[in-house]
Design an enzyme around this catalytic site. Structure first.
Site, PDB file in Angstrom:
ATOM      1  N   LYS A  25      39.599  85.264  16.653  1.00 29.62           N
ATOM      2  CA  LYS A  25      40.656  84.391  17.174  1.00 29.62           C
ATOM      3  C   LYS A  25      41.945  85.190  17.273  1.00 29.62           C
ATOM      4  O   LYS A  25      42.753  85.226  16.357  1.00 29.62           O
ATOM      5  CB  LYS A  25      40.846  83.170  16.264  1.00 29.62           C
ATOM      6  CG  LYS A  25      41.577  82.021  16.963  1.00 29.62           C
ATOM      7  CD  LYS A  25      40.772  81.484  18.135  1.00 29.62           C
ATOM      8  CE  LYS A  25      41.488  80.407  18.906  1.00 29.62           C
ATOM      9  NZ  LYS A  25      40.776  80.007  20.100  1.00 29.62           N
ATOM     10  N   SER A  34      38.081  77.570  23.887  1.00 27.60           N
ATOM     11  CA  SER A  34      38.798  76.901  22.794  1.00 27.60           C
ATOM     12  C   SER A  34      38.814  75.395  23.034  1.00 27.60           C
ATOM     13  O   SER A  34      37.762  74.773  23.089  1.00 27.60           O
ATOM     14  CB  SER A  34      40.208  77.475  22.653  1.00 27.60           C
ATOM     15  OG  SER A  34      40.151  78.815  22.206  1.00 27.60           O
TER      16      SER A  34
END
Length: 623
Positions: free
Chosen positions: A206, A412
């Site tokens: 991430k 996401s």
């Protein structure tokens, strides 16, 4: 003494009355002028677009290709038209492009297709492939396709490569630089400014927050980015090589090889492009004009070849008042394009409330039997994503199947809202995954301290007085991280339950890592590879529909805005041309860099999740 104020009052009263009378007079003049324009516009059809016989369709695309245009206020639209100004970032609907090419294929008035992608800007590879497929279908009609320009960027050249003939100016260029992901990193700058960064995340890959905590890209981020960038580049090369009938080794991926070939071409990028098989001919603008006149004849004015522009052909062949059969069943398409934000948002961004409202509208419509959620988003607010997901679940409970159709991006939060669908469709080159959560904010207590500014006080709890001017309590930081951990667990659980996987299996392919659509299908994150049409057909099949219409569920304009826009569309011929020159030169390199830095910050600043928790893939965009 009392006489003076009285005289002054009279003077000011006189001046005010004069100003007020002038103001009213000007407003009345403008009002009656506007009424006159409306009357002439509604009673005159001299500006009606007519498609000339035996003409070329001039596909002069300008701007970014998008799934949904960013909403523009009617007042701004009117001013732009009146003063001959264009939007700062013009946009073209992908459906408009493919529909125009499809109609031209079967239109006897159109004898050729001319591609002029010179002003085409940002286009995702998925959209490039949709347009190129329409071009290939057009060629099946036996009509010729010619592409020309002064130079071609990589995206522009992809489309040009699908033409029968590719011409370029002798002083032009074609340079195919491949795909890359380069970001600007701010950690040292923030440290020098004594700004404290507080980052909370889950996911090894991430990397959205890396620019604020590092001065370079981490190795896990590089590993993940190399993988999906390489697959997209391979897809690009295969498609172009097939159309141009050369080998993949013809793409020059090292500066050394490029320099060697460029030296053989005596430093001419145009000659290099010709030698390398990228183009078929070097031709000046005059050469092209004469060649096209030979192919399709002269225009009515006799100065150019006979053609109709993309915009005019779209206007000439589109129904301004499309008829929707009230008797047939419907497959509804809801477009979710842009960053996911909390609340109500205009078209071009996804609002938790506004997009949920569109889905609810489809649920409440008895004629809608199935829904396709068309996702083109890198994510955003976790809370807003959850609000949309809940509405999708209600659609399924109402017996209406939902198909998620991914365009260029569905990462996401874009994957969060896709996960609960009955089926997930993606392009092989869709950028998806990035299943992870982060939160971040900055505090300025150190910077303020250097300026002699301090914050102090008392509160009944340790939670009181949280703010950007105070140091973050480590225990509060742990509380925030716990909330982020829970958000990631919820994300993993959501995917596991809807993809028939265990949370452990999802976690292995999550961790914020980005995948292409083709790889995501291998990993079980995507069901089918295909485009929007395939997803619509799948939705109809799940709903048991043999006969149906497809409708788009959109935010409805007010009656006033609809009237004003219709008047504007019909009155363009009566607005003086060129009142303001809207042509703007490209920004210098330094200005572009500054804008990119500002955009990086703005992308974070607009995020508005009420809990400050985000599922966002800032690293999904390519340079």
């Amino acid at each position: 003494m009392s006489e003076k104020p009285s005289i002054i009052k009279k003077v000011f009263r006189f001046l005010w009355n004069a100003i007020n009378t002038t103001r009213k007079l000007l407003l009345n003049v403008i009002f009656f002028l506007f009424l006159g324009i409306i009357f002439v516009a509604l009673t005159d059809d001299s500006d009606k677009v007519v498609v000339p016989e035996s003409a070329a369709l001039f596909l002069n695309l300008k701007g970014d290709v998008v799934e949904q245009k960013t909403a523009i206020e009617t007042s701004e639209l009117i001013m732009n038209e009146m003063f001959d100004q264009e939007n700062e970032k013009p946009e073209i609907l992908i459906t408009d492009i493919t529909d125009v090419i499809s109609k031209a294929k079967d239109d006897d008035r159109i004898t050729a297709l001319v591609l002029y992608p010179q002003k085409l800007q940002r286009v995702g590879l998925h959209h490039l492939q949709l347009i190129s497929q329409a071009i290939v279908d057009f060629k099946e009609s036996g009509k010729e396709v010619i592409a020309y320009g002064d130079y071609f960027t990589q995206d522009q050249y992809y489309l040009a490569a699908h033409a029968d003939h590719v011409w370029i100016n002798p002083e032009g260029a074609v340079v195919l630089e491949g795909y890359g992901r380069f970001r600007t990193y701010f950690k040292s700058a923030l440290d020098k400014l004594n700004i404290s960064q507080h980052i909370f995340k889950v996911g090894t890959y991430k990397s959205a927050v890396e620019p604020y905590i590092r001065d370079d890209m981490s190795e896990p981020a590089k590993e993940a980015n190399r993988a999906w960038l390489a697959q997209l580049w391979e897809s690009y090369k295969v498609d172009v090589a097939k159309q141009r009938n050369f080998e993949l080794v013809n793409f020059d991926e090292t500066a050394e090889v490029l320099l060697e070939k460029l030296n053989k071409a005596e430093g001419s990028f145009a000659q290099y492009a010709l030698d390398n098989g990228y183009v078929d001919k070097l031709a000046t603008r005059e050469d092209i004009r004469l060649a096209m006149i030979d192919k399709v004849g002269k225009s009515s004015k006799g100065q150019s070849y006979k053609h109709i522009t993309f915009k005019n052909y779209l206007k000439a062949t589109s129904n301004p008042f499309p008829y929707v059969n009230p008797m047939t069943d419907k497959v509804a398409v809801v477009v979710a394009k842009g960053t996911i934000l909390d609340g109500y948002q205009k078209e071009g961004k996804i609002g938790g409330d506004s997009t949920a409202k569109l889905l609810r509208k489809a649920r409440m419509n008895d004629k809608v039997k199935a829904v396709v959620l068309r996702v083109d988003s890198p994510g955003g607010s976790a809370y807003a994503s959850e609000i949309i997901r809940q509405e999708i679940e209600l659609l399924k409970q109402a017996g209406k199947p939902v198909i998620a159709s991914m365009a260029n991006y569905a990462a996401s939060g874009g994957y969060w809202i896709s996960a609960p669908a009955n089926e997930i469709w993606a392009s092989p080159n869709t950028i998806t995954g990035s299943i992870g959560i982060f939160g971040m904010f900055m505090t300025f207590e150190k910077a303020l301290d250097k300026m002699g500014i301090h914050t102090d006080g008392v509160g009944t709890t340790e939670l009181a007085g949280l703010g950007v001017s105070r140091e973050l309590n480590p225990d509060i930081g742990n509380i925030i991280q716990a909330s982020i951990n829970r958000g990631y667990k919820n994300f993993i659980t959501l995917v596991a339950e809807n993809r028939n996987m265990t949370p452990e299996a999802v976690d292995k392919i999550a961790q914020g890592r980005v995948w292409t659509g083709a790889k995501a299908q291998e990993l079980g994150l995507v069901d089918k590879l295909g485009n929007l049409d395939g997803a619509i057909a799948a939705a109809a099949d799940r709903a048991g529909l043999d006969v149906y219409d497809t409708i788009y569920i959109k935010k409805e304009l007010s009656e006033k805005d609809m009237l004003l826009r219709e008047i504007l569309e019909n009155s363009k011929a009566f607005i003086p041309d060129g009142l303001i020159n809207s042509q703007v030169n490209d920004s210098p390199a330094l200005t572009k860099l500054i804008k990119r830095v500002i955009n990086e910050f703005e992308a974070v600043q607009e995020l508005n999740d009420p809990q400050g928790i985000y599922s966002f893939c800032l690293s999904c965009e390519m340079n």
